[in-house]
Design a protein around this motif. Structure first.
Motif, mmCIF file in Angstrom:
data_model
loop_
_atom_site.group_PDB
_atom_site.id
_atom_site.type_symbol
_atom_site.label_atom_id
_atom_site.label_comp_id
_atom_site.label_asym_id
_atom_site.label_seq_id
_atom_site.Cartn_x
_atom_site.Cartn_y
_atom_site.Cartn_z
ATOM 1 N N ASP A 21 -4.093 -2.052 -1.397
ATOM 2 C CA ASP A 21 -3.254 -2.639 -2.451
ATOM 3 C C ASP A 21 -1.780 -2.278 -2.314
ATOM 4 O O ASP A 21 -0.928 -2.946 -2.897
ATOM 5 N N ALA A 22 -1.477 -1.225 -1.565
ATOM 6 C CA ALA A 22 -0.105 -0.712 -1.538
ATOM 7 C C ALA A 22 0.882 -1.764 -1.035
ATOM 8 O O ALA A 22 1.918 -2.007 -1.657
ATOM 9 N N GLY A 23 0.558 -2.393 0.100
ATOM 10 C CA GLY A 23 1.460 -3.403 0.640
ATOM 11 C C GLY A 23 1.598 -4.599 -0.275
ATOM 12 O O GLY A 23 2.702 -5.141 -0.461
ATOM 13 N N THR A 24 0.493 -5.024 -0.862
ATOM 14 C CA THR A 24 0.527 -6.158 -1.790
ATOM 15 C C THR A 24 1.376 -5.827 -3.012
ATOM 16 O O THR A 24 2.178 -6.645 -3.470
ATOM 17 N N LYS A 25 1.198 -4.613 -3.537
ATOM 18 C CA LYS A 25 1.961 -4.215 -4.722
ATOM 19 C C LYS A 25 3.462 -4.201 -4.436
ATOM 20 O O LYS A 25 4.266 -4.663 -5.255
ATOM 21 N N THR A 26 3.840 -3.700 -3.266
ATOM 22 C CA THR A 26 5.260 -3.664 -2.901
ATOM 23 C C THR A 26 5.845 -5.072 -2.835
ATOM 24 O O THR A 26 6.963 -5.324 -3.320
ATOM 25 N N ARG A 27 5.103 -5.991 -2.253
ATOM 26 C CA ARG A 27 5.605 -7.365 -2.118
ATOM 27 C C ARG A 27 5.694 -8.051 -3.473
ATOM 28 O O ARG A 27 6.625 -8.824 -3.721
ATOM 29 N N ILE A 28 4.744 -7.779 -4.353
ATOM 30 C CA ILE A 28 4.790 -8.389 -5.684
ATOM 31 C C ILE A 28 5.944 -7.798 -6.491
ATOM 32 O O ILE A 28 6.628 -8.519 -7.233
#
Length: 301
Positions: A225-232
């Motif tokens: 989830d870390a990469g997705t959270k950063t992009r969001i």
């Protein structure tokens, strides 16, 4: 303990507003056969894989009724039309209820100054908690509300992309066309790595949304989830800046300019243009090489 395993081959989906094509991708079409062969030892004789196709009239079309009749014959059911009518009524109510949920969510966002984000993509991606990379939950954690594509009411006046072959692609691009023209509304595209239709659709989506913040999240179901959270977070930061800037006179992409146009081979050669052959396998390179040799202009994959 089930008597049957229902694995229909869904070749197309109901058409919307007169679209000429509404085809599902080859992997979706092939999945019943793949699963059937994989499970044949455990469910031999209990797999139902009717071909589901739609013609003019969608759920009432002769083509779909023929599919229903074939399934009924396999089940040795003679009086199936009443069941079909009940099912059609249930499906239409379900679709209407989804749109009502979307309207309620949009009204709630407007009343409480919450950013609404339309999550577009194919249903088997955006509703799957693994394949969607927890996008809906992350949006909620960041103070926005995720509204799935099926719950987003698209106006009947929104144009149809006549050259879009894929059913889900049509729905995604029509939603994008309206999102781009609706102040305070934003879109996030959930895609999958190596998706053939999306190798085209993502470019069309970006083209339509130019001038307005949007996000594209690609996943294979194995990312954290870390990469997705950063992009969001970055996406919502751009959204906040866009809202703070107010209305802008950003030119809107003309719908007609996305459509295909015929271009004789001799004109392509005279303009010195390159023909791009979609990379759909090793044969694509062969096609590009043949174009170079036969027609005398550059082609690449």
């Amino acid at each position: 303990g089930a008597d049957y395993l229902f694995l229909p081959m869904i070749r197309s989906l109901p058409k919307i507003d007169g679209e000429p094509y509404a085809v599902t991708c080859p992997i979706v079409q092939a999945s019943p056969d793949v699963l059937g062969w994989d499970l044949q030892r455990t469910v031999a004789g209990r797999v139902l894989s009717p071909v589901l196709d739609f013609g003019e009239g969608n759920l009432e079309s002769e083509k779909f009724l023929a599919c229903c009749a074939a399934l009924a014959a396999d089940l040795r059911v003679a009086d199936w039309p009443p069941a079909h009518q009940l099912a059609v009524a249930g499906q239409r109510k379900f679709e209407a209820d989804c749109l009502e949920l979307g309207r309620h969510a949009l009204e709630f966002c407007a009343a409480h100054a919450i950013v609404p984000v339309i999550v577009v993509g194919r249903p088997y991606t955006i509703y799957n908690p693994v394949l969607n990379s927890n996008v809906p939950a992350i949006l909620r954690e960041q103070g926005a509300i995720a509204i799935p594509l099926d719950c987003y009411p698209v106006d009947e006046q929104t144009p149809v992309f006549d050259d879009m072959y894929w059913s889900h692609g049509q729905r995604i691009l029509r939603a994008a066309h309206q999102i781009r023209r609706t102040p305070g509304l934003f879109g996030l595209y959930c895609s999958n790595y190596s998706c053939g239709p999306d190798s085209f659709n993502l470019h069309f989506y970006a083209y339509i949304m130019e001038g307005k913040p949007f996000a594209i999240i690609e996943t294979d179901g194995h990312s954290g989830d870390a990469g997705t959270k950063t992009r969001i977070e970055a996406f919502l930061h751009c959204v906040a800046q866009d809202l703070a800037a107010g209305a802008r006179a950003t030119p809107l992409r003309d719908f007609s300019s996305v459509q295909q146009r015929e271009s004789p081979v001799i004109e392509i050669r005279e303009r010195g243009e390159i023909m791009l052959v979609p990379s759909l396998g090793p044969s694509s390179e062969v096609v590009a090489a043949c174009i170079k040799q036969v027609f005398g202009f550059d082609a690449d994959t």
